[in-house]
Design a protein around this motif. Structure first.
Motif, PDB file in Angstrom:
ATOM      1  N   SER A   1      -5.674   7.137   9.257  1.00 15.13           N
ATOM      2  CA  SER A   1      -6.735   7.061   8.251  1.00 15.13           C
ATOM      3  C   SER A   1      -6.510   5.900   7.295  1.00 15.13           C
ATOM      4  CB  SER A   1      -6.802   8.378   7.474  1.00 15.13           C
ATOM      5  OG  SER A   1      -7.739   8.301   6.423  1.00 15.13           O
ATOM      6  N   ILE A   2      -5.263   5.666   6.923  1.00 10.45           N
ATOM      7  CA  ILE A   2      -4.957   4.584   5.986  1.00 10.45           C
ATOM      8  C   ILE A   2      -5.177   3.225   6.641  1.00 10.45           C
ATOM      9  CG2 ILE A   2      -3.098   3.468   4.677  1.00 10.45           C
ATOM     10  CD1 ILE A   2      -1.951   6.241   4.165  1.00 10.45           C
ATOM     11  N   THR A   3      -4.684   3.053   7.855  1.00 13.36           N
ATOM     12  CA  THR A   3      -4.791   1.746   8.517  1.00 13.36           C
ATOM     13  C   THR A   3      -6.222   1.370   8.835  1.00 13.36           C
ATOM     14  OG1 THR A   3      -4.376   2.839  10.645  1.00 13.36           O
ATOM     15  CG2 THR A   3      -2.485   1.849   9.528  1.00 13.36           C
ATOM     16  N   THR A   4      -7.068   2.349   9.130  1.00 12.21           N
ATOM     17  CA  THR A   4      -8.453   2.046   9.498  1.00 12.21           C
ATOM     18  C   THR A   4      -9.407   2.040   8.313  1.00 12.21           C
ATOM     19  OG1 THR A   4      -8.838   4.388  10.003  1.00 12.21           O
ATOM     20  CG2 THR A   4      -8.179   2.942  11.825  1.00 12.21           C
ATOM     21  N   GLY A   5      -9.040   2.714   7.213  1.00 14.31           N
ATOM     22  CA  GLY A   5      -9.970   2.857   6.098  1.00 14.31           C
ATOM     23  C   GLY A   5      -9.643   2.051   4.862  1.00 14.31           C
ATOM     24  N   VAL A   6      -8.480   1.398   4.821  1.00 14.04           N
ATOM     25  CA  VAL A   6      -8.088   0.680   3.621  1.00 14.04           C
ATOM     26  C   VAL A   6      -8.879  -0.614   3.471  1.00 14.04           C
ATOM     27  CG1 VAL A   6      -6.256  -0.734   4.642  1.00 14.04           C
ATOM     28  CG2 VAL A   6      -6.051   0.052   2.275  1.00 14.04           C
ATOM     29  N   ASP A   7      -9.149  -1.005   2.228  1.00 15.84           N
ATOM     30  CA  ASP A   7      -9.892  -2.232   1.933  1.00 15.84           C
ATOM     31  C   ASP A   7      -8.924  -3.408   1.934  1.00 15.84           C
ATOM     32  OD1 ASP A   7     -11.532  -4.231   1.076  1.00 15.84           O
ATOM     33  OD2 ASP A   7     -12.095  -3.298  -0.827  1.00 15.84           O
ATOM     34  N   ILE A   8      -8.926  -4.198   3.017  1.00 14.44           N
ATOM     35  CA  ILE A   8      -7.959  -5.294   3.149  1.00 14.44           C
ATOM     36  C   ILE A   8      -8.358  -6.527   2.360  1.00 14.44           C
ATOM     37  CG2 ILE A   8      -7.194  -4.502   5.411  1.00 14.44           C
ATOM     38  CD1 ILE A   8      -8.932  -6.698   6.654  1.00 14.44           C
ATOM     39  N   ARG A   9      -9.500  -6.489   1.665  1.00 14.45           N
ATOM     40  CA  ARG A   9      -9.879  -7.626   0.822  1.00 14.45           C
ATOM     41  C   ARG A   9      -9.088  -7.647  -0.476  1.00 14.45           C
ATOM     42  NH1 ARG A   9     -16.115  -6.371   0.371  1.00 14.45           N
ATOM     43  NH2 ARG A   9     -15.133  -4.338   0.021  1.00 14.45           N
ATOM     44  N   ARG A  10      -8.440  -6.556  -0.793  1.00 17.85           N
ATOM     45  CA  ARG A  10      -7.682  -6.443  -2.030  1.00 17.85           C
ATOM     46  C   ARG A  10      -6.184  -6.477  -1.731  1.00 17.85           C
ATOM     47  NH1 ARG A  10     -11.213  -4.352  -6.016  1.00 17.85           N
ATOM     48  NH2 ARG A  10     -13.175  -3.562  -5.160  1.00 17.85           N
ATOM     49  N   ASN A  11      -5.422  -7.025  -2.679  1.00 17.71           N
ATOM     50  CA  ASN A  11      -3.974  -7.103  -2.503  1.00 17.71           C
ATOM     51  C   ASN A  11      -3.367  -5.718  -2.320  1.00 17.71           C
ATOM     52  OD1 ASN A  11      -3.797  -9.904  -2.683  1.00 17.71           O
ATOM     53  ND2 ASN A  11      -3.604  -9.878  -4.903  1.00 17.71           N
ATOM     54  N   SER A  12      -3.827  -4.755  -3.116  1.00 15.91           N
ATOM     55  CA  SER A  12      -3.283  -3.397  -3.020  1.00 15.91           C
ATOM     56  C   SER A  12      -3.561  -2.800  -1.650  1.00 15.91           C
ATOM     57  CB  SER A  12      -3.891  -2.504  -4.103  1.00 15.91           C
ATOM     58  OG  SER A  12      -3.637  -3.017  -5.389  1.00 15.91           O
ATOM     59  N   GLY A  13      -4.765  -3.056  -1.119  1.00 15.41           N
ATOM     60  CA  GLY A  13      -5.115  -2.538   0.196  1.00 15.41           C
ATOM     61  C   GLY A  13      -4.247  -3.135   1.286  1.00 15.41           C
ATOM     62  N   ARG A  14      -3.993  -4.434   1.198  1.00 12.14           N
ATOM     63  CA  ARG A  14      -3.140  -5.080   2.202  1.00 12.14           C
ATOM     64  C   ARG A  14      -1.710  -4.565   2.116  1.00 12.14           C
ATOM     65  NH1 ARG A  14      -6.452  -9.583   0.734  1.00 12.14           N
ATOM     66  NH2 ARG A  14      -4.882 -10.355  -0.744  1.00 12.14           N
ATOM     67  N   SER A  15      -1.231  -4.317   0.899  1.00 15.62           N
ATOM     68  CA  SER A  15       0.122  -3.773   0.744  1.00 15.62           C
ATOM     69  C   SER A  15       0.235  -2.396   1.390  1.00 15.62           C
ATOM     70  CB  SER A  15       0.483  -3.680  -0.744  1.00 15.62           C
ATOM     71  OG  SER A  15       0.499  -4.956  -1.348  1.00 15.62           O
TER      72      SER A  15
END
Length: 344
Positions: free
Chosen positions: A275-289
């Motif tokens: 759920s985390i890998t598919t739903g996280v917002d990778i446009r944000r630094n926190s999401g990429r972390s």
């Protein structure tokens, strides 16, 4: 001349910083700094106690600016021992920057640290605990171990959090006492403060690094950690724990890291990580972390083989970014996936 000298020495820190930053040339800036340091060296010998905080604050600024201010180390230590909290705070901050762990003067502050740990004021206790967590030498850590154990049961969450971080430093410097802090971890994990829980997880991590055999004692926490991670990922954040669009990403990060260390695969953990890998917002630094840590945890604990492939593809999404730091981080995680278990 005397009046001018006193006016110069009573110049406020903000005024001194402004004069340095507004200097017309590099030479003028150096002249201001060197002149101020020469006056401070002379004045510090007969310093008015009420002026010591201002002098130490200037020493702190000059040290951060890259100047050698070792001559002011004793002034910072003296200020640490003051009863007035505002003075003591400046002394602790300056000592943490000016001193180093190998300095012989750190032996002189053991008495001050011990006294402050016994204080009734939580703010004073926090100053001492923060110093130990950042600058504690082997001798200091050995001297305050019993105080840290006592303060871990404080009713103040601020003191509990800092006592756990001080315990991390002690475990790093004196691994033989790691067993002593095992009961502390169990108590701190039951606290309702997110900061205390994060500190407890950090302490658990350090204890496992010092004594790998103790990992089995905490495997029973894996279901609870997984449940908390799911709740943080799926529920809307309250204002207290909201960080941009994420629900306390700091706690989520630490939970995933400790789950990877404990390494107890389960279907529930696989579902949360997916759920985390598919739903996280990778446009944000926190999401990429969060994505990077989720992928690292998947590599260590994934029960489903397909989840590893999913993590592999999710990292590939980051190659669309042009920022060098994002690409470097993605390549770093990518390589860890490829060579996991085959390190040379």
């Amino acid at each position: 001349i005397v009046t001018h000298f006193l006016n110069l020495m009573t110049q406020e820190l903000n005024d001194f910083i402004s004069s340095v930053r507004l200097a017309d040339t590099i030479e003028h800036e150096k002249f201001l700094i060197h002149s101020e340091q020469a006056n401070m060296r002379s004045y510090v010998r007969e310093c008015d106690p009420t002026m010591r905080p201002r002098i130490v604050a200037k020493l702190l600024f000059l040290c951060i600016y890259g100047e050698n201010v070792s001559y002011g180390q004793m002034e910072a230590i003296t200020l640490m021992s003051q009863e007035r909290l505002s003075y003591k705070r400046i002394g602790y901050v300056a000592a943490g920057v000016i001193l180093d762990e190998q300095s012989e003067l750190t032996v002189l502050i053991t008495h001050t640290i011990t006294k402050d740990l016994e204080s009734k004021d939580p703010h004073v206790q926090c100053l001492a605990l923060s110093f130990i967590a950042n600058m504690g030498s082997v001798e200091l850590c050995q001297a305050v171990t019993s105080h840290i154990i006592r303060l871990s049961e404080s009713p103040s969450s601020l003191v509990m959090k800092r006592s756990a971080m001080a315990a991390c430093r002690i475990v790093q410097r004196v691994p033989d006492v790691a067993d002593t802090f095992k009961p502390i971890v169990n108590k701190l994990l039951k606290n309702g403060s997110h900061g205390v829980v994060i500190a407890a997880i950090n302490l658990m991590d350090n204890i496992i690094q010092a004594k790998p055999s103790m990992k089995s004692a905490w495997l029973r926490y894996v279901p609870a950690f997984t449940k908390i991670l799911r709740q943080l990922n799926q529920s809307k954040a309250s204002r207290e724990f909201q960080f941009t669009v994420f629900n306390d990403p700091f706690l989520q990060f630490r939970l995933m890291k400790i789950l990877g260390i404990l390494n107890r695969p389960s279907d529930e953990l696989d579902d949360v990580l997916e759920s985390i890998t598919t739903g996280v917002d990778i446009r944000r630094n926190s999401g990429r972390s969060l994505l990077f840590q989720a992928v690292d945890t998947i590599v260590l604990t994934a029960k489903k083989p397909s989840l590893r492939g999913l993590a592999f593809s999710q990292i590939g999404r980051l190659f669309q970014f042009k920022e060098a730091n994002v690409l470097y981080s993605a390549l770093s995680v990518y390589s860890r996936i490829l060579y996991s278990g085959r390190e040379i």
